[in-house]
Write an enzyme that holds these catalytic residues in place. Structure first.
Site, PDB file in Angstrom:
ATOM      1  N   ARG A 104       0.857  -1.195   0.000  1.00  0.00           N
ATOM      2  CA  ARG A 104       0.000   0.000   0.000  1.00  0.00           C
ATOM      3  C   ARG A 104       0.886   1.236   0.000  1.00  0.00           C
ATOM      4  O   ARG A 104       1.814   1.334   0.802  1.00  0.00           O
ATOM      5  CB  ARG A 104      -0.836   0.060   1.284  1.00  0.00           C
ATOM      6  CG  ARG A 104      -1.965  -0.868   1.341  1.00  0.00           C
ATOM      7  CD  ARG A 104      -3.076  -0.444   2.256  1.00  0.00           C
ATOM      8  NE  ARG A 104      -2.772   0.127   3.564  1.00  0.00           N
ATOM      9  CZ  ARG A 104      -3.699   0.469   4.434  1.00  0.00           C
ATOM     10  NH1 ARG A 104      -4.981   0.316   4.143  1.00  0.00           N
ATOM     11  NH2 ARG A 104      -3.393   0.964   5.604  1.00  0.00           N
ATOM     12  N   THR A 108      -1.346   7.448  -0.440  1.00  0.00           N
ATOM     13  CA  THR A 108      -2.647   7.270  -1.120  1.00  0.00           C
ATOM     14  C   THR A 108      -3.387   6.024  -0.649  1.00  0.00           C
ATOM     15  O   THR A 108      -4.586   5.909  -0.863  1.00  0.00           O
ATOM     16  CB  THR A 108      -2.456   7.125  -2.639  1.00  0.00           C
ATOM     17  OG1 THR A 108      -1.722   5.905  -2.873  1.00  0.00           O
ATOM     18  CG2 THR A 108      -1.717   8.309  -3.237  1.00  0.00           C
ATOM     19  N   ASP A 200      -0.175  -2.955  12.423  1.00  0.00           N
ATOM     20  CA  ASP A 200       0.437  -3.260  11.118  1.00  0.00           C
ATOM     21  C   ASP A 200       0.895  -4.724  11.128  1.00  0.00           C
ATOM     22  O   ASP A 200       1.887  -5.070  11.790  1.00  0.00           O
ATOM     23  CB  ASP A 200       1.619  -2.321  10.873  1.00  0.00           C
ATOM     24  CG  ASP A 200       2.157  -2.476   9.461  1.00  0.00           C
ATOM     25  OD1 ASP A 200       2.483  -3.618   9.061  1.00  0.00           O
ATOM     26  OD2 ASP A 200       2.230  -1.471   8.740  1.00  0.00           O
ATOM     27  N   ASP A 203       4.620  -5.462   9.998  1.00  0.00           N
ATOM     28  CA  ASP A 203       5.603  -5.057  11.008  1.00  0.00           C
ATOM     29  C   ASP A 203       5.600  -6.017  12.192  1.00  0.00           C
ATOM     30  O   ASP A 203       6.661  -6.371  12.719  1.00  0.00           O
ATOM     31  CB  ASP A 203       5.293  -3.641  11.517  1.00  0.00           C
ATOM     32  CG  ASP A 203       5.820  -2.571  10.573  1.00  0.00           C
ATOM     33  OD1 ASP A 203       6.633  -2.896   9.677  1.00  0.00           O
ATOM     34  OD2 ASP A 203       5.399  -1.406  10.722  1.00  0.00           O
TER      35      ASP A 203
HETATM   36  C1  PRP Z   1      -0.998  -4.578   4.467  1.00  0.00           C
HETATM   37  C2  PRP Z   1      -1.727  -5.898   4.563  1.00  0.00           C
HETATM   38  C3  PRP Z   1      -2.465  -5.959   3.247  1.00  0.00           C
HETATM   39  C4  PRP Z   1      -2.821  -4.515   3.005  1.00  0.00           C
HETATM   40  C5  PRP Z   1      -4.261  -4.321   3.402  1.00  0.00           C
HETATM   41  O1  PRP Z   1       0.156  -4.713   3.722  1.00  0.00           O
HETATM   42  O2  PRP Z   1      -0.896  -6.999   4.785  1.00  0.00           O
HETATM   43  O3  PRP Z   1      -1.682  -6.445   2.172  1.00  0.00           O
HETATM   44  O4  PRP Z   1      -1.967  -3.726   3.849  1.00  0.00           O
HETATM   45  O5  PRP Z   1      -4.700  -3.052   3.066  1.00  0.00           O
HETATM   46  P1  PRP Z   1      -5.745  -2.770   1.915  1.00  0.00           P
HETATM   47  O6  PRP Z   1      -6.857  -3.741   2.076  1.00  0.00           O
HETATM   48  O7  PRP Z   1      -6.158  -1.351   2.195  1.00  0.00           O
HETATM   49  O8  PRP Z   1      -5.046  -2.908   0.594  1.00  0.00           O
HETATM   50  P2  PRP Z   1       1.186  -3.521   3.462  1.00  0.00           P
HETATM   51  O9  PRP Z   1       0.858  -2.837   2.201  1.00  0.00           O
HETATM   52  O10 PRP Z   1       1.274  -2.680   4.700  1.00  0.00           O
HETATM   53  O11 PRP Z   1       2.549  -4.256   3.189  1.00  0.00           O
HETATM   54  P3  PRP Z   1       3.433  -5.262   4.081  1.00  0.00           P
HETATM   55  O12 PRP Z   1       2.695  -6.554   4.159  1.00  0.00           O
HETATM   56  O13 PRP Z   1       4.674  -5.368   3.272  1.00  0.00           O
HETATM   57  O14 PRP Z   1       3.664  -4.654   5.425  1.00  0.00           O
HETATM   58  N1  URA Z   2      -2.586  -3.091   6.936  1.00  0.00           N
HETATM   59  C1  URA Z   2      -2.306  -3.526   8.185  1.00  0.00           C
HETATM   60  O1  URA Z   2      -1.268  -4.167   8.399  1.00  0.00           O
HETATM   61  N2  URA Z   2      -3.155  -3.245   9.164  1.00  0.00           N
HETATM   62  C2  URA Z   2      -4.294  -2.553   8.963  1.00  0.00           C
HETATM   63  O2  URA Z   2      -5.056  -2.325   9.924  1.00  0.00           O
HETATM   64  C3  URA Z   2      -4.576  -2.103   7.671  1.00  0.00           C
HETATM   65  C4  URA Z   2      -3.710  -2.398   6.666  1.00  0.00           C
END
Ligand code: PRP
Ligand code: URA
Length: 209
Positions: A104, A108, A200, A203
């Site tokens: 994400r 945005t 998150d 993380d």
């Molecule tokens: C998080 C999560 C999803 C996404 C969800 O990943 O694991 O993939 O956000 O959000 P959405 O439904 O609004 O798209 P992130 O993009 O933070 O990446 P990461 O797994 O590398 O931390």
């Molecule tokens: N991605 C995450 O990891 N947590 C949230 O709550 C939303 C998006």
């Protein structure tokens, strides 16, 4: 919310509460994500067709059921989906794993693709998209488009936590797609994080908090 299956099991709910707790550290968080995911893999298997087989028990000949020998593809969305994939792999040891790199955008909140390698014969697989968080639904709808454009048939989504906004978006864009989750939370905050949520997921799984 047709086509959304919320896993209602006290063991899962208990583990999910531990995931939500701020004090739960990386080691425990990762192991609970894996444990819940294995349980989810059994639930998602309801999607897979069975076939009749005639077998011999020690007592008699009988016709029973086996899973149809079609391949399973676990599709983790990087990076948090990797935490779930390990639990699914325990239950589906012969599954192929097709990671899709989507992040994400910090501002945005729109999905950015950075890795995608889908095999040409994807139509031969039962695809299960795994990602702990379904927030706005941007990352999962993007992944569904990639899979369907490549020829996937009836992909299924497994997430640990979902927001109503994300569920509605998937159902609006892909009314036939089934979503398995452990809870649908209250709402998204101004940063598009799930509330009450668990923070998150990436993380917390990878210890980068
Ligand atoms: C998080 C999560 C999803 C996404 C969800 O990943 O694991 O993939 O956000 O959000 P959405 O439904 O609004 O798209 P992130 O993009 O933070 O990446 P990461 O797994 O590398 O931390
Ligand atoms: N991605 C995450 O990891 N947590 C949230 O709550 C939303 C998006």
């Amino acid at each position: 919310m047709d086509n959304t299956f919320v896993i209602d099991n006290p063991m899962v709910t208990d583990r999910l509460t531990q995931l939500r707790m701020k004090k739960t550290g990386t080691r425990k968080f990762r192991s609970i994500v894996k444990e819940i995911s294995s349980f989810m893999a059994y639930e998602v298997a309801r999607e897979f067709p069975m076939r009749d087989v005639t077998i011999e028990t020690p007592l008699c000949t009988t016709t029973q059921k086996r899973l149809e020998a079609r391949h399973i593809a676990v599709v983790p969305i990087l990076r948090a989906g990797i935490g779930m994939a390990s639990g699914f792999e325990e239950v589906y040891p012969d599954a192929v794993v097709l990671p899709i790199g989507i992040e994400r955008d910090a501002k945005t909140k729109e999905p950015n693709e950075y890795y995608c390698k889908i095999p040409k014969n994807i139509n031969h697989f039962h695809c299960v998209i795994v990602d702990p968080m379904l927030a706005t639904g941007g990352s999962i709808t993007y992944t569904l488009k990639l899979l369907l454009n490549a020829g996937a048939v009836n992909p299924v989504v497994a997430c640990i936590l979902a927001a109503p906004e994300g569920v509605e978006r998937i159902h609006a864009e892909f009314p036939d797609v089934h979503i398995y989750c452990c809870a649908v939370d209250s709402h998204l905050d101004n940063n598009k994080y799930i509330v009450p949520g668990l923070g998150d997921a990436g993380d917390r799984i990878f210890g980068t908090v």
